[in-house]
Design a protein around this motif. Structure first.
Motif, PDB file in Angstrom:
ATOM      1  N   ALA A  33      -2.365 -13.259  19.982  1.00 53.41           N
ATOM      2  CA  ALA A  33      -1.055 -13.427  19.351  1.00 53.41           C
ATOM      3  C   ALA A  33      -0.451 -12.109  18.907  1.00 53.41           C
ATOM      4  CB  ALA A  33      -1.178 -14.381  18.153  1.00 53.41           C
ATOM      5  N   ALA A  34      -1.233 -11.207  18.360  1.00 53.23           N
ATOM      6  CA  ALA A  34      -0.674  -9.998  17.758  1.00 53.23           C
ATOM      7  C   ALA A  34      -1.324  -8.722  18.256  1.00 53.23           C
ATOM      8  CB  ALA A  34      -0.805 -10.081  16.237  1.00 53.23           C
ATOM      9  N   GLY A  35      -1.927  -8.746  19.446  1.00 55.76           N
ATOM     10  CA  GLY A  35      -2.500  -7.534  19.988  1.00 55.76           C
ATOM     11  C   GLY A  35      -3.910  -7.296  19.480  1.00 55.76           C
ATOM     12  N   GLU A  60       0.364   1.783   1.436  1.00 60.32           N
ATOM     13  CA  GLU A  60       1.164   3.004   1.385  1.00 60.32           C
ATOM     14  C   GLU A  60       1.605   3.428   2.785  1.00 60.32           C
ATOM     15  OE1 GLU A  60      -0.657   5.190  -2.614  1.00 60.32           O
ATOM     16  OE2 GLU A  60      -1.033   6.022  -0.619  1.00 60.32           O
ATOM     17  N   ALA A  61       0.737   3.234   3.772  1.00 58.71           N
ATOM     18  CA  ALA A  61       1.088   3.624   5.141  1.00 58.71           C
ATOM     19  C   ALA A  61       2.241   2.780   5.672  1.00 58.71           C
ATOM     20  CB  ALA A  61      -0.132   3.488   6.048  1.00 58.71           C
ATOM     21  N   TYR A  62       2.197   1.469   5.450  1.00 61.90           N
ATOM     22  CA  TYR A  62       3.298   0.611   5.881  1.00 61.90           C
ATOM     23  C   TYR A  62       4.610   1.021   5.218  1.00 61.90           C
ATOM     24  CZ  TYR A  62       0.311  -2.783   8.293  1.00 61.90           C
ATOM     25  OH  TYR A  62      -0.545  -3.411   9.176  1.00 61.90           O
ATOM     26  N   SER A  63       4.575   1.270   3.923  1.00 55.01           N
ATOM     27  CA  SER A  63       5.783   1.639   3.204  1.00 55.01           C
ATOM     28  C   SER A  63       6.347   2.969   3.703  1.00 55.01           C
ATOM     29  CB  SER A  63       5.482   1.729   1.705  1.00 55.01           C
ATOM     30  OG  SER A  63       6.614   2.162   0.980  1.00 55.01           O
ATOM     31  N   LEU A  64       5.473   3.963   3.880  1.00 57.43           N
ATOM     32  CA  LEU A  64       5.931   5.290   4.299  1.00 57.43           C
ATOM     33  C   LEU A  64       6.430   5.272   5.740  1.00 57.43           C
ATOM     34  CD1 LEU A  64       6.046   8.256   3.241  1.00 57.43           C
ATOM     35  CD2 LEU A  64       3.839   8.606   4.326  1.00 57.43           C
ATOM     36  N   LEU A  65       5.685   4.630   6.634  1.00 56.37           N
ATOM     37  CA  LEU A  65       6.068   4.610   8.039  1.00 56.37           C
ATOM     38  C   LEU A  65       7.329   3.805   8.275  1.00 56.37           C
ATOM     39  CD1 LEU A  65       2.539   4.182   9.676  1.00 56.37           C
ATOM     40  CD2 LEU A  65       3.901   6.262   9.535  1.00 56.37           C
ATOM     41  N   ASN A  66       7.488   2.693   7.587  1.00 58.60           N
ATOM     42  CA  ASN A  66       8.718   1.909   7.739  1.00 58.60           C
ATOM     43  C   ASN A  66       9.933   2.654   7.203  1.00 58.60           C
ATOM     44  OD1 ASN A  66       7.725  -0.478   9.005  1.00 58.60           O
ATOM     45  ND2 ASN A  66       6.839  -1.130   7.062  1.00 58.60           N
ATOM     46  N   GLU A  67       9.745   3.400   6.117  1.00 61.85           N
ATOM     47  CA  GLU A  67      10.861   4.161   5.554  1.00 61.85           C
ATOM     48  C   GLU A  67      11.376   5.215   6.530  1.00 61.85           C
ATOM     49  OE1 GLU A  67      11.711   7.333   1.887  1.00 61.85           O
ATOM     50  OE2 GLU A  67       9.834   6.180   1.954  1.00 61.85           O
ATOM     51  N   TYR A  68      10.458   6.022   7.050  1.00 66.82           N
ATOM     52  CA  TYR A  68      10.876   7.086   7.965  1.00 66.82           C
ATOM     53  C   TYR A  68      11.111   6.560   9.380  1.00 66.82           C
ATOM     54  CZ  TYR A  68       9.871  10.572   4.406  1.00 66.82           C
ATOM     55  OH  TYR A  68       9.890  11.328   3.255  1.00 66.82           O
ATOM     56  N   GLY A  69      10.453   5.457   9.752  1.00 71.85           N
ATOM     57  CA  GLY A  69      10.704   4.863  11.060  1.00 71.85           C
ATOM     58  C   GLY A  69      12.108   4.300  11.165  1.00 71.85           C
ATOM     59  N   ASP A  70      12.598   3.710  10.082  1.00 63.03           N
ATOM     60  CA  ASP A  70      13.979   3.218  10.086  1.00 63.03           C
ATOM     61  C   ASP A  70      14.979   4.364  10.184  1.00 63.03           C
ATOM     62  OD1 ASP A  70      12.943   0.709   9.871  1.00 63.03           O
ATOM     63  OD2 ASP A  70      13.320   0.502   7.712  1.00 63.03           O
ATOM     64  N   ARG A 112       6.289 -10.683  18.277  1.00 60.77           N
ATOM     65  CA  ARG A 112       5.306 -10.775  17.206  1.00 60.77           C
ATOM     66  C   ARG A 112       4.594  -9.439  16.989  1.00 60.77           C
ATOM     67  NH1 ARG A 112       2.301 -16.456  18.849  1.00 60.77           N
ATOM     68  NH2 ARG A 112       4.118 -17.829  18.644  1.00 60.77           N
ATOM     69  N   LEU A 113       4.571  -8.594  18.019  1.00 61.76           N
ATOM     70  CA  LEU A 113       3.946  -7.288  17.880  1.00 61.76           C
ATOM     71  C   LEU A 113       4.859  -6.410  17.040  1.00 61.76           C
ATOM     72  CD1 LEU A 113       2.689  -6.737  21.533  1.00 61.76           C
ATOM     73  CD2 LEU A 113       1.375  -7.526  19.573  1.00 61.76           C
ATOM     74  N   ARG A 114       4.435  -6.147  15.830  1.00 55.95           N
ATOM     75  CA  ARG A 114       5.240  -5.331  14.934  1.00 55.95           C
ATOM     76  C   ARG A 114       5.212  -3.875  15.362  1.00 55.95           C
ATOM     77  NH1 ARG A 114       6.375  -7.744  10.051  1.00 55.95           N
ATOM     78  NH2 ARG A 114       7.831  -5.976   9.922  1.00 55.95           N
ATOM     79  N   THR A 131       0.922   1.848  16.818  1.00 51.21           N
ATOM     80  CA  THR A 131       2.377   1.958  16.905  1.00 51.21           C
ATOM     81  C   THR A 131       2.858   1.378  18.226  1.00 51.21           C
ATOM     82  OG1 THR A 131       2.228   4.188  17.841  1.00 51.21           O
ATOM     83  CG2 THR A 131       2.424   4.002  15.442  1.00 51.21           C
ATOM     84  N   LEU A 132       4.108   0.941  18.242  1.00 53.60           N
ATOM     85  CA  LEU A 132       4.702   0.337  19.430  1.00 53.60           C
ATOM     86  C   LEU A 132       6.156   0.775  19.524  1.00 53.60           C
ATOM     87  CD1 LEU A 132       4.255  -1.657  21.801  1.00 53.60           C
ATOM     88  CD2 LEU A 132       5.156  -3.461  20.304  1.00 53.60           C
TER      89      LEU A 132
END
Length: 354
Positions: A33-35, A60-70, A112-114, A131-132
């Protein structure tokens, strides 16, 4: 003797399944389902080291990566499955409606793959974020560059953040075959640059550090003979991270400037980007500081030191003087007339030759 107690058989004559079988089946469903849920060859991502708190590190990694990824790639987009199905029901052709429904199901599973997904790294205090659809080197360099300029601490638990552009099996032949094509974008002619190789192994005992570095350096040299090794301030740094049977590779820039991609140390660095390397900074500045302290503590010793320094400089240029003369100068005695003696000696030699 008492007869052994027999366990009641399951209805239908089947045996009772163990807990391990249920766990394996559950993990298999998750992978479909999710890799993948663990680090394996063929993945790209970001390798993060932490300090004894992996769960907080992932947050912390999700928060930091999503911030700069956006900021770099824009926000993540998800499709609404219900809207797609309602559109398919309006189709008149049944066969076309079935094809579209199958396509919608495949698209929904892909969605579904974030963009960022944590997987098991296989080592303690190490987190791997798969990462994807992004470039790990570009994203991590953007994060460190912003932290380096602003000097704002973004994390508490995360220590180092290394981009991983490719993974392969951690065997020397597999690594050589993979590196020949992996390193081409940076080192194959007409591209060239100075480089160094950084090696780290975890939970692996069959790989030899010197052998791996030697083979990879040979591959870089074979791609372009103008590629040179620079261990002080290289243009590129080849990162080799081995965890169990998986080898993670990447090529990064500004490795020394960003303190080996350490988020905690980047905040402490000086704001001047043209700072000296550690070896030069520890050498020259230490000598200058000791000379200043000696001059302040004892003026006589400072005068002696000021007289000795130019002599060392002359020795480096090839103009040496005997040690007895330096001692006479430091004691404050009369200076011998060396220049005149040298000139007279040179004239006499010229006369002899003539």
């Amino acid at each position: 003797m008492a007869a052994p107690v027999q366990q009641p058989s399951q209805p239908g004559g089947g045996k009772r399944k163990g807990k391990a079988q249920y766990v394996q089946a559950k993990r298999a469903r998750r992978c479909d389902a999710a890799g993948p849920r663990q680090l394996e060859p063929g993945l790209q991502g970001i390798l993060i080291t932490c300090n004894m708190n992996e769960r907080k590190c992932v947050e912390e990694a999700y928060s930091l990566l999503n911030e700069y990824g956006d900021d770099l790639y824009g926000p993540e987009k998800f499709t609404d499955k219900d809207q797609q199905l309602s559109g398919s029901e309006e189709e008149d052709d049944v066969e076309a409606a079935l094809k579209k429904e199958v396509g919608d199901i495949k698209a929904s599973t892909e969605k579904r793959l974030r963009r960022f997904q944590s997987v098991e790294s296989g080592a303690n205090n190490v987190v791997f974020i798969r990462t994807l659809g992004i470039e790990p080197e570009k994203l991590v360099h953007h994060i460190l560059q912003d932290v380096y300029k602003t000097k704002k601490r973004k994390t508490r638990v995360i220590l180092r953040m290394l981009p991983i552009s490719g993974t392969c099996k951690a065997f020397l032949e597999d690594m050589k075959k993979y590196a020949e094509t992996f390193l081409e974008p940076w080192f194959k002619a007409p591209n060239k640059g100075t480089f160094q190789i950084v090696y780290k192994s975890r939970n692996n005992s069959h790989m030899n550090r010197e052998e791996v570095i030697k083979e990879l350096a040979g591959i870089v040299g074979s791609l372009n003979s103008e590629n040179k090794v620079d261990l002080t301030n290289p243009q590129y740094t080849v990162v080799v991270e081995i965890i169990k049977a998986v080898c993670c590779l990447s090529v990064v820039k500004d490795y020394m400037l960003f303190r080996k991609y350490n988020l905690q140390e980047v905040v402490k660095t000086a704001k001047d980007p043209s700072q000296l390397p550690p070896k030069l900074r520890n050498g020259k500045e230490a000598k200058l500081e000791t000379d200043d302290k000696l001059n302040q503590s004892d003026p006589k010793e400072g005068e002696n030191n000021q007289q000795v320094v130019p002599q060392n400089e002359e020795e480096e240029l090839g103009e040496t003087k005997p040690r007895s003369e330096t001692q006479v100068e430091s004691e404050g005695g009369a200076k011998p007339e060396l220049p005149s003696q040298i000139q007279e000696g040179s004239k006499s030699n010229e006369n002899d030759l003539s």
